[in-house]
Scaffold this motif. Structure first.
Motif, short mmCIF file in Angstrom:
data_model
loop_
_atom_site.label_atom_id
_atom_site.label_comp_id
_atom_site.label_asym_id
_atom_site.label_seq_id
_atom_site.Cartn_x
_atom_site.Cartn_y
_atom_site.Cartn_z
N ALA A 20 0.92 -1.15 0.03
CA ALA A 20 -0.02 -0.11 -0.06
C ALA A 20 0.76 1.15 0.05
N ILE A 21 0.67 2.07 -0.67
CA ILE A 21 1.46 3.27 -0.96
C ILE A 21 0.46 4.68 -0.69
N ILE A 22 0.77 5.39 0.51
CA ILE A 22 0.20 6.48 0.83
C ILE A 22 0.52 7.63 0.18
N GLY A 23 -0.24 8.30 -0.76
CA GLY A 23 0.27 9.58 -1.23
C GLY A 23 0.61 9.07 -2.77
N ALA A 24 0.02 9.83 -3.80
CA ALA A 24 0.21 9.61 -5.11
C ALA A 24 0.89 10.87 -5.79
N GLY A 25 1.72 11.46 -5.24
CA GLY A 25 2.67 12.65 -5.80
C GLY A 25 3.80 11.97 -6.65
N PHE A 80 -6.68 4.45 -5.27
CA PHE A 80 -7.92 4.99 -4.42
C PHE A 80 -7.90 6.27 -4.30
N ASP A 81 -8.26 7.04 -5.34
CA ASP A 81 -8.21 8.52 -5.37
C ASP A 81 -9.19 8.95 -4.38
N GLU A 82 -8.87 10.08 -3.78
CA GLU A 82 -9.58 10.60 -2.54
C GLU A 82 -10.02 9.77 -1.59
N HIS A 108 -3.58 27.00 -5.21
CA HIS A 108 -3.66 28.28 -5.29
C HIS A 108 -2.66 28.98 -6.19
N MET A 109 -2.43 28.32 -7.21
CA MET A 109 -1.55 28.98 -8.35
C MET A 109 -1.58 28.39 -9.53
N GLN A 110 -2.90 27.75 -9.99
CA GLN A 110 -3.33 27.62 -11.26
C GLN A 110 -2.48 26.58 -11.85
N VAL A 111 -2.25 25.58 -11.18
CA VAL A 111 -1.41 24.41 -11.69
C VAL A 111 -2.06 23.06 -11.38
N CYS A 112 -2.74 22.83 -9.95
CA CYS A 112 -2.99 21.65 -9.83
C CYS A 112 -4.47 21.05 -10.26
N GLY A 113 -5.16 22.07 -10.78
CA GLY A 113 -6.31 21.97 -11.41
C GLY A 113 -7.65 21.49 -10.72
N SER A 114 -7.60 21.64 -9.30
CA SER A 114 -8.54 21.14 -8.31
C SER A 114 -9.76 22.12 -8.32
N CYS A 115 -9.70 23.07 -8.55
CA CYS A 115 -10.78 24.19 -8.06
C CYS A 115 -11.58 24.54 -9.20
N GLY A 116 -11.54 23.85 -10.28
CA GLY A 116 -12.69 24.26 -11.40
C GLY A 116 -14.21 24.29 -10.86
N MET A 117 -14.91 25.56 -11.18
CA MET A 117 -16.32 25.65 -10.94
C MET A 117 -16.77 26.48 -11.87
N MET A 118 -18.07 26.43 -12.05
CA MET A 118 -19.00 27.45 -12.51
C MET A 118 -19.13 28.94 -11.96
N ILE A 119 -18.52 30.01 -12.68
CA ILE A 119 -18.76 31.39 -11.81
C ILE A 119 -19.29 31.98 -12.75
N ILE A 136 -0.88 -3.73 -6.00
CA ILE A 136 -0.51 -2.43 -5.55
C ILE A 136 -1.60 -1.48 -5.31
N ALA A 137 -1.73 -1.02 -4.03
CA ALA A 137 -2.61 0.05 -3.78
C ALA A 137 -2.27 1.47 -3.48
N LEU A 138 -2.49 2.29 -4.52
CA LEU A 138 -2.26 3.73 -4.51
C LEU A 138 -3.05 4.67 -3.96
N ILE A 139 -3.00 5.14 -2.70
CA ILE A 139 -3.80 5.81 -1.95
C ILE A 139 -3.78 7.01 -1.65
N SER A 140 -4.45 7.97 -2.15
CA SER A 140 -4.26 9.32 -2.06
C SER A 140 -5.43 10.17 -1.55
N LYS A 141 -5.48 11.21 -0.74
CA LYS A 141 -6.51 12.04 -0.57
C LYS A 141 -6.85 12.79 -1.68
N VAL A 142 -6.18 13.22 -2.62
CA VAL A 142 -6.43 13.78 -3.92
C VAL A 142 -6.22 12.94 -4.99
#
Lengths: 585, 253
Positions: free
Chosen positions: A9-14, A153-155, B63-74, A33-39
């Motif tokens: 299991a890997i914690i973090g997918a950076g 396992f995203d999020e 918060h610098m326009q590169v991770c792509g997380s915060c897309g939304m309709m404004i 392989i389980a790739l687990i990340s909060k994002v």
């Protein structure tokens, strides 16, 4: 509770987690392989690294020079055996990324181009414009998609490591979209969860960098090493803290005080070099700790530029011209304009030092193994000790590759020799972790707010454990963090929804940060010397007789950590003087 | 540079709320948020979460326009919340999750379909012959790099899917701008030999031929990747393929 059985299991997918996952998948197509990340992997903070990655590849360069730059840059707190392994693996890893499609900048003949970077004697930084980390992350993520045995396992937010029979055998994690806890039963666990600089108010880090991986390992008994070493990057935008890459200076940008004077020459990094002709390892290409500290001194001397966001100095890139800025630093131009309204082509940009990186982290040996059997760590969350007391710019993007890869092989070797676990005991631990979380989730009382505690934490970290430190300030901060950790027990949660409950996750992240912050502050209080990024006004010299040692913080419940020390590994380079005086010698 | 950027303003946000455990359908909630003139919408949302309503769910990180997380309709347009500034709006600002995706909760969309599509187009280098590390790098001139570099800048923020009418109309059958652009990025890479494999996915009715060249994808792209031009290039190349196959089958593609 659903149990997911996996080999590793890997914690973090950076960068580190993905590199580990690919190495495992390549080594054995049957391995689970389980790739687990909060994002989602692409959101990981590797994407924000701009400048590049160091690896010896040009004929005028040598491993020896990369070794000396790194060890001297780290103020001799690096483990030199780890550095030797690192520099030899570095070019191979960067070449591997090239073979996987990374869009490195090129020379006219089609070979990979390199650029100058701070603290490096030779140009050895591979780069993809000023989006190097972004391209590394996406290349790894996209490459990982071809391996069916990497199960993502995203999020999923990892909460606890499961330790039975003296070895780490899995973890629990919340599936964020359902709020349900999952039990991962694993032969080995690799933590690649990134840094913890969000414990400071002014930082370059994304919201996700809350030290969850470090705290998880720490609570499970693995020590955190050298946590007092926190890197300030000299050039952050003063309002948002957004990073302006060191490549700004690598390409020829200069730092000026309010009188237009290139002040670095007053701090052992002179004499002044000609404008637009940066010389390696001196003036603006000094190491980050020295440059940030010089800015602090200029502020004390009243020679800073006053802005609405505090004292700054100027970063002047105007002489580079529009063409070069667009070609080499397009992102820097973009973000300066959009967040500050300043165009580096026509204006000087006010900047101030900003917390950027944790040199410390989960203690690992040169094989990326922690002292807890079955637990491995790589990347910013780990401290294999290649960065010592101050990391050189463009070493971290390589570190995630070299030690992500190494962690994979070490974990695989371990898994193949480890016996089966006691499933009933692990399930019971997972149930206990779930019950603890449930209690937090359901609690209806609670006087403390997450945002309130977080603000008190970040304020006290900046005040006492910032760029310059004193005994008195550190004691105050240690006491404050201890108090906050107690008050955290009374934190209020308002969101009672299972699905995507960010209130609950923020509370858990705050808990992680508080644990890590205490290790930073206590480690700093106990280190009565100045070395690299750890600067004490009351102990201004390096003290090799007492502190040529790694600090090791052991978790101690609600009490402050127990601090122990461990010898630094010296192979060929005895502690010496850090010389950034360029032409002077 | 400093004064007006820090002046305070009160911003009215009308935010879509949806809690799948208690709501049968989405609703809107109004908040009045004290902002600084220099703030982006993301700063306003963070203030709101910290001080006014901790139950609001949204994604963000860099918060610098590169991770792509915060897309939304404004105000009905797909934007990164970290790249949309409060000073550029007047009146009530309406904030919703990205269009065309199911809502997971509040401003959080379900990204599964997008993630599946990325994977389908085989977005990784498929070389004719694998190289060993010892053989060194593939030579690639700056001109060859330029052919695909723009298309490698996609941050997977999904704004182009929220803007694409075809993706909405086909109930998300269309593979869509970002995924096709990514396939094109590898097809254009001098190191790659995997185009035939990718064409099976993208030169189909669910692929590039679903695109009617509205160009909304390129208009909203925060990174100037210009997916519309990638899609048109794929169409032209696919047409050439078709003619070669049907009328000149002896010519190698």
């Amino acid at each position: 509770m659903e149990t997911i059985k996996t080999d590793v299991a890997i914690i973090g997918a950076g960068g580190a987690g993905l590199r580990a996952a690919i190495a495992l998948a390549e080594a054995d197509p049957k391995l689970r392989i389980a790739l687990i990340s909060k994002v989602y992997p692409m959101r990981s903070h590797t994407c924000a690294a701009e400048g590049g990655a160091a690896g010896v590849v040009k004929p005028d360069d040598s491993f020896e020079q990369h070794f000396h730059d790194t060890v001297g840059g780290g103020d001799w707190l690096c483990d030199q055996d780890a550095v030797e392994y690192f520099i030899h693996e570095a070019p191979k890893e960067l070449m591997q990324l090239e073979h996987w499609g990374c869009p490195w900048n090129r020379e006219v003949d089609g070979s990979v181009a390199v650029r100058p970077f701070g603290g490096m004697k030779i140009q050895r930084t591979w780069f993809a414009a000023d989006k190097s980390g972004f391209h590394i992350l996406h290349t790894l993520f996209q490459t990982s998609l071809q391996f069916p045995n990497i199960q993502r396992f995203d999020e999923y937010f990892a909460t606890d490591l499961l330790v039975d029979d003296g070895r780490c055998q899995g973890l629990t994690a919340i599936e964020i979209r359902s709020g349900q806890m999952r039990h991962f039963q694993a032969g080995a666990v690799i933590i690649a969860g990134g840094g913890a600089s969000r414990m400071f108010p002014f930082n370059t880090n994304g919201a996700i960098k809350t030290g969850d991986g470090m705290a998880m390992a720490y609570r499970a008994g693995a020590p955190l090493k050298d946590m007092e070493f926190v890197q300030y990057h000299p050039t952050g935008l003063p309002n948002t803290g957004t990073l302006l890459t060191e490549a700004c200076r690598g390409e020829g940008g200069v730092l000026l005080n309010k009188d237009g004077y290139r002040f670095l020459q007053d701090y052992g990094m002179g004499p002044e070099t000609p404008l637009g002709k940066p010389e390696l390892k001196t003036m603006e290409l000094g190491p980050r700790d020295r440059v940030s500290q010089s800015i602090w001194h200029e502020i004390q001397k009243g020679r800073s530029v006053k802005t609405a966001w505090g004292d700054c100095v100027w970063l002047d890139m105007r002489h580079l011209g529009e063409k070069k800025i667009n070609e080499r630093l397009p992102f820097v131009r973009d973000i300066s304009i959009s967040y500050l309204g300043v165009d580096p082509v026509t204006d000087m940009v006010p900047i101030r030092p900003v917390v950027h990186y944790m040199m410390g982290g989960i203690h690992t040996d040169i094989k990326a193994a922690t002292p807890l059997p079955g637990l491995f760590a790589a990347g910013e969350c780990a401290c294999v000790s290649i960065n010592g007391a101050n990391r050189l710019g463009s070493n971290s993007l390589v570190e995630i590759l070299v030690f992500g890869h190494k962690a994979a092989h070490s974990a695989l070797e371990y898994v193949r020799s480890a016996g089966p676990g006691n499933e009933a005991a692990l399930a019971a631990q997972a149930e206990a972790a779930q019950a603890k979380l449930r209690a937090l989730f359901l609690r209806n009382t609670g006087k403390e707010s997450i945002a309130g505690l977080r603000k008190e934490m970040t304020d006290t970290m900046e005040e006492g454990a910032g760029i310059y430190r004193t005994q008195e300030g550190l004691e105050k901060t240690c006491n404050k963090i201890a108090e906050l950790r107690r008050r955290y027990g009374d934190v209020a949660l308002h969101d009672k929804t299972n699905v995507y409950n960010t209130d609950l996750l923020s509370a858990l992240e705050l808990g992680s940060m508080l644990d890590c912050a205490e290790a930073v502050a206590v480690g700093a209080r106990e280190r009565k010397e100045s070395r690299g990024a750890h600067q004490r006004l009351d102990f201004s010299a390096r003290d090799d007789s007492k502190y040529l040692k790694h600090s090791m913080a052991y978790y101690n419940g609600l009490e402050p950590p127990r601090i122990d020390y461990r010898d630094v590994v010296i192979t060929t380079s005895p502690p010496g003087v850090r010389d950034y005086s360029g032409a002077k010698k | 540079m400093t004064g007006d950027r820090l002046s305070a303003l009160q911003v009215e946000l009308e935010i879509l709320r949806y809690n799948p455990e208690t709501d049968t359908e989405p609703r809107f909630q109004r908040y009045s948020v004290p902002c600084k003139n220099e703030w982006c919408i993301l700063d306003a949302l963070n203030y709101l979460k910290d001080h006014l309503d901790p139950t609001l769910a949204f994604r963000w990180s860099c918060h610098m326009q590169v991770c792509g997380s915060c897309g939304m309709m404004i105000n009905g347009e797909p934007k990164l919340a970290c790249k949309a500034f409060v000073r550029d709006y007047t009146g009530v600002i309406r904030v919703e999750p990205l269009a065309h995706f199911p809502i997971e909760r509040d401003l959080v969309s379900v990204a599964d379909d997008f993630m599946d599509k990325l994977k389908r187009v085989k977005p990784y280098l498929i070389p004719a012959k694998k190289r060993s590390i010892e053989e060194g790098e593939y030579r690639q001139t700056p001109a060859q790099l330029t052919r695909y570099r723009k298309y490698s800048m996609c941050i997977n923020c999904m704004l182009c899917y929220a803007a694409c009418p075809e993706y909405g109309l086909t109930k998300s059958k269309f593979i869509g701008p970002a995924a096709i652009t990514l396939a094109h990025r590898y097809n254009q890479d001098s190191r790659d030999d995997g185009r035939d494999e990718r064409q099976e996915e993208i030169a189909t009715n669910e692929g590039v031929w679903e695109c009617t060249f509205v160009g909304a994808c390129s208009d909203v792209c925060p990174k100037h990747v210009d997916p519309a031009s990638a899609l048109q290039q794929v169409k032209i190349a696919s047409t050439v393929d078709w003619y070669l196959e049907h009328f000149m089958s002896w010519v190698k593609k």
